[in-house]
Design a protein around this motif. Structure first.
Motif, PDB file in Angstrom:
ATOM      1  N   UNK A 284      29.602  36.716  35.021  1.00 22.06           N
ATOM      2  CA  UNK A 284      28.870  37.946  35.326  1.00 22.06           C
ATOM      3  C   UNK A 284      29.829  39.120  35.234  1.00 22.06           C
ATOM      4  N   UNK A 285      29.301  40.286  34.885  1.00 25.04           N
ATOM      5  CA  UNK A 285      30.129  41.491  34.869  1.00 25.04           C
ATOM      6  C   UNK A 285      29.253  42.717  34.996  1.00 25.04           C
ATOM      7  N   UNK A 286      29.900  43.834  35.447  1.00 22.75           N
ATOM      8  CA  UNK A 286      29.158  45.074  35.611  1.00 22.75           C
ATOM      9  C   UNK A 286      30.123  46.248  35.599  1.00 22.75           C
ATOM     10  N   UNK A 287      29.711  47.338  34.963  1.00 23.97           N
ATOM     11  CA  UNK A 287      30.502  48.569  34.904  1.00 23.97           C
ATOM     12  C   UNK A 287      30.276  49.412  36.145  1.00 23.97           C
ATOM     13  N   UNK A 288      31.315  50.022  36.642  1.00 27.35           N
ATOM     14  CA  UNK A 288      31.226  50.997  37.728  1.00 27.35           C
ATOM     15  C   UNK A 288      30.842  52.348  37.131  1.00 27.35           C
ATOM     16  N   UNK A 289      30.082  53.162  37.894  1.00 22.83           N
ATOM     17  CA  UNK A 289      29.703  54.486  37.404  1.00 22.83           C
ATOM     18  C   UNK A 289      30.322  55.610  38.231  1.00 22.83           C
ATOM     19  N   UNK A 290      31.294  55.280  39.093  1.00 27.37           N
ATOM     20  CA  UNK A 290      31.961  56.319  39.899  1.00 27.37           C
ATOM     21  C   UNK A 290      32.788  57.226  38.993  1.00 27.37           C
ATOM     22  N   UNK A 291      32.670  58.542  39.160  1.00 22.80           N
ATOM     23  CA  UNK A 291      33.453  59.448  38.309  1.00 22.80           C
ATOM     24  C   UNK A 291      34.947  59.400  38.615  1.00 22.80           C
ATOM     25  N   UNK A 292      35.336  58.990  39.829  1.00 26.47           N
ATOM     26  CA  UNK A 292      36.755  58.938  40.173  1.00 26.47           C
ATOM     27  C   UNK A 292      37.394  57.589  39.831  1.00 26.47           C
ATOM     28  N   UNK A 293      36.621  56.647  39.324  1.00 25.69           N
ATOM     29  CA  UNK A 293      37.122  55.327  38.915  1.00 25.69           C
ATOM     30  C   UNK A 293      36.581  55.024  37.524  1.00 25.69           C
ATOM     31  N   UNK A 294      36.977  55.813  36.568  1.00 27.20           N
ATOM     32  CA  UNK A 294      36.450  55.681  35.212  1.00 27.20           C
ATOM     33  C   UNK A 294      36.864  54.367  34.558  1.00 27.20           C
ATOM     34  N   UNK A 295      36.020  53.854  33.707  1.00 34.12           N
ATOM     35  CA  UNK A 295      36.289  52.667  32.897  1.00 34.12           C
ATOM     36  C   UNK A 295      36.709  51.476  33.755  1.00 34.12           C
ATOM     37  N   UNK A 296      35.929  51.192  34.791  1.00 34.44           N
ATOM     38  CA  UNK A 296      36.216  50.074  35.700  1.00 34.44           C
ATOM     39  C   UNK A 296      35.111  49.031  35.571  1.00 34.44           C
ATOM     40  N   UNK A 297      35.530  47.777  35.554  1.00 36.01           N
ATOM     41  CA  UNK A 297      34.623  46.669  35.325  1.00 36.01           C
ATOM     42  C   UNK A 297      34.902  45.560  36.332  1.00 36.01           C
ATOM     43  N   UNK A 298      33.846  44.972  36.897  1.00 40.01           N
ATOM     44  CA  UNK A 298      33.975  43.800  37.767  1.00 40.01           C
ATOM     45  C   UNK A 298      33.595  42.572  36.940  1.00 40.01           C
ATOM     46  N   UNK A 299      34.422  41.527  37.024  1.00 33.88           N
ATOM     47  CA  UNK A 299      34.199  40.294  36.277  1.00 33.88           C
ATOM     48  C   UNK A 299      34.146  39.121  37.246  1.00 33.88           C
ATOM     49  N   UNK A 300      33.123  38.285  37.146  1.00 32.84           N
ATOM     50  CA  UNK A 300      33.007  37.106  37.994  1.00 32.84           C
ATOM     51  C   UNK A 300      33.304  35.856  37.201  1.00 32.84           C
ATOM     52  N   UNK A 301      34.039  34.926  37.799  1.00 32.47           N
ATOM     53  CA  UNK A 301      34.424  33.695  37.114  1.00 32.47           C
ATOM     54  C   UNK A 301      33.304  32.667  37.121  1.00 32.47           C
ATOM     55  N   UNK A 302      33.424  31.716  36.200  1.00 26.46           N
ATOM     56  CA  UNK A 302      32.576  30.535  36.220  1.00 26.46           C
ATOM     57  C   UNK A 302      33.481  29.313  36.192  1.00 26.46           C
ATOM     58  N   UNK A 303      33.718  28.769  37.380  1.00 31.74           N
ATOM     59  CA  UNK A 303      34.483  27.542  37.541  1.00 31.74           C
ATOM     60  C   UNK A 303      33.553  26.572  38.243  1.00 31.74           C
ATOM     61  N   UNK A 304      33.404  25.376  37.732  1.00 30.06           N
ATOM     62  CA  UNK A 304      32.437  24.430  38.287  1.00 30.06           C
ATOM     63  C   UNK A 304      32.942  23.806  39.582  1.00 30.06           C
ATOM     64  N   UNK A 305      33.192  24.650  40.555  1.00 32.33           N
ATOM     65  CA  UNK A 305      33.579  24.223  41.887  1.00 32.33           C
ATOM     66  C   UNK A 305      33.330  25.375  42.841  1.00 32.33           C
ATOM     67  N   UNK A 306      33.620  25.166  44.111  1.00 26.22           N
ATOM     68  CA  UNK A 306      33.360  26.172  45.137  1.00 26.22           C
ATOM     69  C   UNK A 306      34.218  27.420  44.957  1.00 26.22           C
ATOM     70  N   UNK A 307      35.505  27.250  44.667  1.00 24.72           N
ATOM     71  CA  UNK A 307      36.447  28.372  44.602  1.00 24.72           C
ATOM     72  C   UNK A 307      36.350  29.111  43.278  1.00 24.72           C
ATOM     73  N   UNK A 308      35.820  30.322  43.327  1.00 27.17           N
ATOM     74  CA  UNK A 308      35.727  31.189  42.159  1.00 27.17           C
ATOM     75  C   UNK A 308      36.385  32.516  42.495  1.00 27.17           C
ATOM     76  N   UNK A 309      36.406  33.427  41.538  1.00 31.46           N
ATOM     77  CA  UNK A 309      37.092  34.709  41.699  1.00 31.46           C
ATOM     78  C   UNK A 309      36.231  35.844  41.168  1.00 31.46           C
ATOM     79  N   UNK A 310      36.515  37.028  41.682  1.00 29.69           N
ATOM     80  CA  UNK A 310      36.012  38.273  41.108  1.00 29.69           C
ATOM     81  C   UNK A 310      37.242  39.106  40.803  1.00 29.69           C
ATOM     82  N   UNK A 311      37.277  39.653  39.624  1.00 31.66           N
ATOM     83  CA  UNK A 311      38.416  40.461  39.203  1.00 31.66           C
ATOM     84  C   UNK A 311      37.928  41.862  38.876  1.00 31.66           C
ATOM     85  N   UNK A 312      38.657  42.861  39.347  1.00 34.29           N
ATOM     86  CA  UNK A 312      38.346  44.254  39.050  1.00 34.29           C
ATOM     87  C   UNK A 312      39.387  44.739  38.061  1.00 34.29           C
TER      88      UNK A 312
END
Length: 115
Positions: free
Chosen positions: A21-49
């Protein structure tokens, strides 16, 4: 416009895991920022900004935090004026809301009520 004034038009970022999963931020003070969610077939996953370093014209990881189960959806607060707290909502096993800071991201879920 000269060639020296032109910006790169295609940017690339490789996440350390499969992105689900991913999504772009629309804040004017945080331009070109993206959140990325992992797909690991287990409980422990990550979100990266990640954000664009405009000097180097490269996306770089700004923050990574743990997330239980893969994120099925990520959504930034729709704040086009930059006046609200910097919030990110994720869904997986249930809806979570995260408060994004400069150095860390923490859950903004209210504490469980004592009943």
């Amino acid at each position: 416009m000269s060639l020296h004034g032109k910006r790169k038009e295609i940017y690339k970022y490789e996440a350390p895991w499969m992105v689900y999963a991913m999504n772009w931020s629309v804040r004017p003070d945080k331009r070109f920022r993206l959140a990325l969610g992992s797909f690991v077939e287990e409980y422990n996953n990550k979100v990266q900004l990640v954000g664009l370093d405009e000097e180097s014209s490269e996306f770089i990881c700004r923050n990574t935090f743990d997330h239980p189960y893969p994120t099925t959806k990520l959504m930034w607060i729709p704040d086009t004026k930059g006046v609200y707290p910097d919030l990110l909502a994720t869904s997986g096993d249930y809806l979570r809301v995260w408060r994004v800071g400069e150095t860390e991201t923490r859950s903004s879920d209210p504490p469980a009520s004592a009943s």
